[in-house]
Design a protein around this motif. Structure first.
Motif, PDB file in Angstrom:
ATOM      1  N   LEU A 433      50.549  27.316  51.440  1.00 46.84           N
ATOM      2  CA  LEU A 433      50.733  28.647  50.848  1.00 46.84           C
ATOM      3  C   LEU A 433      49.564  29.299  50.998  1.00 46.84           C
ATOM      4  CD1 LEU A 433      52.844  27.798  47.549  1.00 46.84           C
ATOM      5  CD2 LEU A 433      53.697  28.289  50.079  1.00 46.84           C
ATOM      6  N   ALA A 434      49.522  30.720  51.441  1.00 44.75           N
ATOM      7  CA  ALA A 434      48.243  31.614  51.371  1.00 44.75           C
ATOM      8  C   ALA A 434      48.623  32.670  50.180  1.00 44.75           C
ATOM      9  CB  ALA A 434      48.348  32.393  52.788  1.00 44.75           C
ATOM     10  N   PHE A 435      47.528  32.930  49.638  1.00 43.82           N
ATOM     11  CA  PHE A 435      47.748  34.045  48.478  1.00 43.82           C
ATOM     12  C   PHE A 435      46.690  35.010  48.538  1.00 43.82           C
ATOM     13  CE2 PHE A 435      44.964  30.579  46.832  1.00 43.82           C
ATOM     14  CZ  PHE A 435      43.728  31.408  46.272  1.00 43.82           C
ATOM     15  N   ALA A 436      46.927  36.125  48.104  1.00 44.09           N
ATOM     16  CA  ALA A 436      45.893  37.002  47.490  1.00 44.09           C
ATOM     17  C   ALA A 436      46.113  37.730  46.156  1.00 44.09           C
ATOM     18  CB  ALA A 436      45.765  38.175  48.823  1.00 44.09           C
ATOM     19  N   PHE A 437      45.196  37.805  45.394  1.00 42.85           N
ATOM     20  CA  PHE A 437      45.465  38.371  44.041  1.00 42.85           C
ATOM     21  C   PHE A 437      44.141  39.346  43.669  1.00 42.85           C
ATOM     22  CE2 PHE A 437      46.663  33.826  43.242  1.00 42.85           C
ATOM     23  CZ  PHE A 437      48.011  33.972  43.494  1.00 42.85           C
ATOM     24  N   MET A 438      44.699  40.825  43.610  1.00 48.79           N
ATOM     25  CA  MET A 438      43.560  41.632  43.480  1.00 48.79           C
ATOM     26  C   MET A 438      43.730  42.564  42.194  1.00 48.79           C
ATOM     27  SD  MET A 438      43.979  42.795  47.344  1.00 48.79           S
ATOM     28  CE  MET A 438      42.428  43.619  47.828  1.00 48.79           C
ATOM     29  N   ALA A 439      42.937  42.903  41.386  1.00 48.64           N
ATOM     30  CA  ALA A 439      42.769  43.587  40.154  1.00 48.64           C
ATOM     31  C   ALA A 439      41.808  44.553  40.174  1.00 48.64           C
ATOM     32  CB  ALA A 439      42.555  42.553  38.882  1.00 48.64           C
ATOM     33  N   ASP A 440      41.792  45.697  40.046  1.00 49.84           N
ATOM     34  CA  ASP A 440      41.129  46.801  40.354  1.00 49.84           C
ATOM     35  C   ASP A 440      40.540  47.606  39.080  1.00 49.84           C
ATOM     36  OD1 ASP A 440      43.626  48.315  39.980  1.00 49.84           O
ATOM     37  OD2 ASP A 440      43.117  49.198  42.024  1.00 49.84           O
ATOM     38  N   GLN A 441      41.101  47.064  37.729  1.00 49.63           N
ATOM     39  CA  GLN A 441      40.891  47.726  36.470  1.00 49.63           C
ATOM     40  C   GLN A 441      40.085  46.704  35.450  1.00 49.63           C
ATOM     41  OE1 GLN A 441      43.658  50.792  35.258  1.00 49.63           O
ATOM     42  NE2 GLN A 441      44.311  50.967  37.403  1.00 49.63           N
ATOM     43  N   THR A 442      39.675  45.795  35.780  1.00 47.69           N
ATOM     44  CA  THR A 442      39.139  44.783  34.850  1.00 47.69           C
ATOM     45  C   THR A 442      37.867  45.284  34.003  1.00 47.69           C
ATOM     46  OG1 THR A 442      37.547  43.967  36.274  1.00 47.69           O
ATOM     47  CG2 THR A 442      39.926  43.018  36.218  1.00 47.69           C
ATOM     48  N   THR A 443      37.667  44.787  32.776  1.00 42.29           N
ATOM     49  CA  THR A 443      36.702  45.066  31.941  1.00 42.29           C
ATOM     50  C   THR A 443      35.796  44.019  31.330  1.00 42.29           C
ATOM     51  OG1 THR A 443      38.135  44.908  30.119  1.00 42.29           O
ATOM     52  CG2 THR A 443      38.096  47.236  30.802  1.00 42.29           C
ATOM     53  N   ASN A 444      36.290  42.827  31.842  1.00 41.74           N
ATOM     54  CA  ASN A 444      35.258  41.823  31.533  1.00 41.74           C
ATOM     55  C   ASN A 444      35.336  40.804  32.842  1.00 41.74           C
ATOM     56  OD1 ASN A 444      34.164  39.090  30.667  1.00 41.74           O
ATOM     57  ND2 ASN A 444      34.664  39.721  28.768  1.00 41.74           N
ATOM     58  N   GLY A 445      34.265  40.860  33.625  1.00 40.59           N
ATOM     59  CA  GLY A 445      34.344  40.324  35.007  1.00 40.59           C
ATOM     60  C   GLY A 445      34.474  38.831  34.781  1.00 40.59           C
ATOM     61  N   SER A 446      34.035  38.125  33.895  1.00 39.73           N
ATOM     62  CA  SER A 446      33.878  36.673  33.731  1.00 39.73           C
ATOM     63  C   SER A 446      35.443  36.064  33.247  1.00 39.73           C
ATOM     64  CB  SER A 446      32.686  36.325  32.745  1.00 39.73           C
ATOM     65  OG  SER A 446      33.029  36.824  31.552  1.00 39.73           O
ATOM     66  N   GLN A 447      35.873  37.041  32.369  1.00 39.92           N
ATOM     67  CA  GLN A 447      37.167  36.521  32.048  1.00 39.92           C
ATOM     68  C   GLN A 447      38.129  36.651  32.976  1.00 39.92           C
ATOM     69  OE1 GLN A 447      38.213  34.628  29.025  1.00 39.92           O
ATOM     70  NE2 GLN A 447      35.752  34.676  29.011  1.00 39.92           N
ATOM     71  N   ALA A 448      38.055  37.816  33.762  1.00 38.98           N
ATOM     72  CA  ALA A 448      38.961  38.205  34.976  1.00 38.98           C
ATOM     73  C   ALA A 448      38.720  37.014  35.781  1.00 38.98           C
ATOM     74  CB  ALA A 448      38.522  39.607  35.635  1.00 38.98           C
ATOM     75  N   VAL A 449      37.554  36.667  36.111  1.00 40.31           N
ATOM     76  CA  VAL A 449      37.498  35.455  36.862  1.00 40.31           C
ATOM     77  C   VAL A 449      38.149  34.096  36.762  1.00 40.31           C
ATOM     78  CG1 VAL A 449      35.811  33.851  37.929  1.00 40.31           C
ATOM     79  CG2 VAL A 449      35.110  36.150  38.137  1.00 40.31           C
ATOM     80  N   ILE A 450      38.144  33.746  35.513  1.00 43.25           N
ATOM     81  CA  ILE A 450      38.773  32.707  34.949  1.00 43.25           C
ATOM     82  C   ILE A 450      40.252  32.819  35.073  1.00 43.25           C
ATOM     83  CG2 ILE A 450      39.231  31.303  32.800  1.00 43.25           C
ATOM     84  CD1 ILE A 450      36.338  31.885  31.852  1.00 43.25           C
ATOM     85  N   ALA A 451      40.842  34.263  34.771  1.00 42.78           N
ATOM     86  CA  ALA A 451      42.053  34.415  34.638  1.00 42.78           C
ATOM     87  C   ALA A 451      42.780  34.153  36.215  1.00 42.78           C
ATOM     88  CB  ALA A 451      42.572  35.805  34.364  1.00 42.78           C
ATOM     89  N   LEU A 452      41.962  34.641  37.279  1.00 46.02           N
ATOM     90  CA  LEU A 452      42.464  34.459  38.571  1.00 46.02           C
ATOM     91  C   LEU A 452      42.271  33.064  38.998  1.00 46.02           C
ATOM     92  CD1 LEU A 452      40.727  37.445  40.437  1.00 46.02           C
ATOM     93  CD2 LEU A 452      43.039  37.116  39.988  1.00 46.02           C
TER      94      LEU A 452
END
Length: 465
Positions: A433-452
């Motif tokens: 499977l190929a995937f792409a996930f894109m979030a453009d209004q994050t406020t905590n970069g390190s936590q956003a990385v973990i979530a992705l």
């Protein structure tokens, strides 16, 4: 501006997982090839280096036939697995997604997949596809020296190679070297001593600073002013995030002059005389190797230089605007979805860049096809979870997607407030499977990385039927 700064993880226990990944990626294409440099990287061996003018060893096949019998995940199953994770607070109020089956190109999961999003460094997947499709994986960028008007005057003619080596060990694998070029020129000149160096950078045009770049883009260690004549990506030291020279072209010309024994005050910008005699020439590593390095290390300078190669191939001005216009034309010619396309650079450095998740997954699915061999270097360049490149320090903890170590291969994207991830996984049933996930209004970069990372790990663990 945020930058992607992981260092190599070096976990010995991951070697088996990485080898398993290579086998698993076999499902992505009938005959996908990785150059021996990347094979060595995955097996824990030192990277190979190619001197300019040499031919790299023939790439051995490392991926076998696709298992077309693996069951296809259902849309409802994938949605049930991913939707709760995509709603994580760390990803902010706006995230888009696309998941497609590599074998068929069928959409398995989507959320605003055609939306125009700020992509950050996932842009480099688009740049890789465009330059491989136009120049081809074996193409090498030339840097030439020709005779000037007067005896002893020489002109270094830039071709757009930012990787020219000047450090004792070149930062870029297989880079052409300034000292090799100087040796050729002195040999050709014979008894005529070089007296003056002119540098011709007319192959590029426009500004060397991209629209929408943060103020520290060329000084913070993640990028440089884009010029067609550079050594070591403009670095002042042989480290990834070294400071960069303010005028990389002038510095490169002075380095060449020093190698010739010409004083720095005898270096000036200019143009090569028409039909001038060639005194020497060096060539970059093959384009496939440059693309792999760009993707593994998320090298912004290399990305924007390669984007200009697309412009040159399509007879557009080799500027930011010309490059991104040419790239869009190439994508359209390939039949890829460009509804959300709005790139202004080739690196993703700009906050004005726009891409859709559907374009990213479309590129990855196309690159897996046996009839698109020119695009296969995209796969060998994608970082491996918990092992290489910008994923080397991710997926290392169980609560942060660690179950997918060695099983996710993806390009990361990070700017302040922007986090994205695009790549490939083989799910629990053996479907690629190929995937792409894109979030453009994050406020905590390190936590956003973990979530992705948790989302990609869930996709890898999912049979989802």
């Amino acid at each position: 501006m945020a930058r992607e700064t992981p260092q190599r993880g070096g976990r010995a226990g991951l070697i088996g997982a990485v080898v398993a990944l290579v086998v698993a990626l076999a499902l992505a294409a009938t005959t996908v090839f990785a150059g021996s440099e990347i094979v060595d990287t995955l097996s824990g061996k030192p990277k190979a280096h190619w001197r300019a003018g040499t031919t790299p060893p023939a790439p051995p096949p490392v991926l076998a036939a696709m298992d077309t019998q693996a069951p296809l995940p259902t849309q409802s199953g994938v949605s049930a697995s991913l939707a709760p994770l995509l709603s994580a607070q760390a990803l902010g109020p706006h995230i888009t997604a696309s998941v497609v089956d590599v074998s068929t190109g069928q959409s398995i999961f989507s959320s605003e997949q055609d939306a125009a999003m700020t992509p950050a460094s996932t842009t480099k997947v688009v740049t890789a596809a465009a330059v491989l499709a136009t120049r081809g994986p074996a193409y090498r960028i030339e840097t030439r020296v020709v005779a000037g008007v007067q005896p002893g005057e020489v002109v270094i003619v830039a071709g757009g190679d930012p990787t020219l080596g000047v450090f004792p060990t070149s930062y870029y694998p297989g880079a052409a070297r300034i000292d090799d070029l100087a040796v050729q020129v002195k040999k050709t000149l014979g008894d005529t001593a070089p007296t003056k160096v002119t540098y011709d950078v007319s192959v590029f045009s426009g500004s060397g600073i991209g629209p929408g770049w943060d103020p520290d883009a060329t000084t913070g260690g993640s990028g440089a002013v884009i010029t067609p004549l550079m050594t070591e990506g403009g670095r002042t030291k042989s480290t990834k995030y070294s400071d960069r020279y303010a005028q990389p072209d002038q510095q490169a010309a002075q380095a060449f002059a020093k190698a010739l024994g010409v004083p720095a005050n005898a270096v000036a910008a200019g143009t090569a005389p028409q039909g001038a005699r060639e005194l020497g020439k060096v060539e970059s590593a093959p384009l496939a190797r440059m693309v792999e390095f760009m993707l593994q290390e998320s090298d912004n300078v290399l990305a924007d230089a390669l984007a200009r190669q697309v412009a040159l191939a399509k007879n557009q001005p080799a500027s930011f605007e010309g490059a991104t216009t040419a790239m869009k034309t190439v994508l359209q010619d390939l039949g890829l979805p460009v509804a959300g396309y709005g790139l202004v650079d080739g690196s993703g450095f700009s906050r004005n860049d726009r891409l859709s998740p559907a374009l990213l997954t479309g590129i990855l699915a196309m690159a897996a096809r046996a009839d698109r061999g020119e695009l296969h270097a995209i796969f060998s360049g994608l970082p491996v979870a918990a092992y290489s490149g910008t994923l080397s320090t991710r997926y290392v903890k169980s609560q942060e997607g660690g179950s997918a170590a060695g099983l996710v291969r993806a390009k990361t994207g990070t700017l302040t407030g922007v986090n994205s991830l695009t790549g490939i996984v083989v799910d629990a049933d053996g479907r690629t499977l190929a995937f792409a996930f894109m979030a453009d209004q994050t406020t905590n970069g390190s936590q956003a990385v973990i979530a992705l990372d948790r989302v990609a790990a869930a996709l890898a663990a999912c049979g989802c039927r």
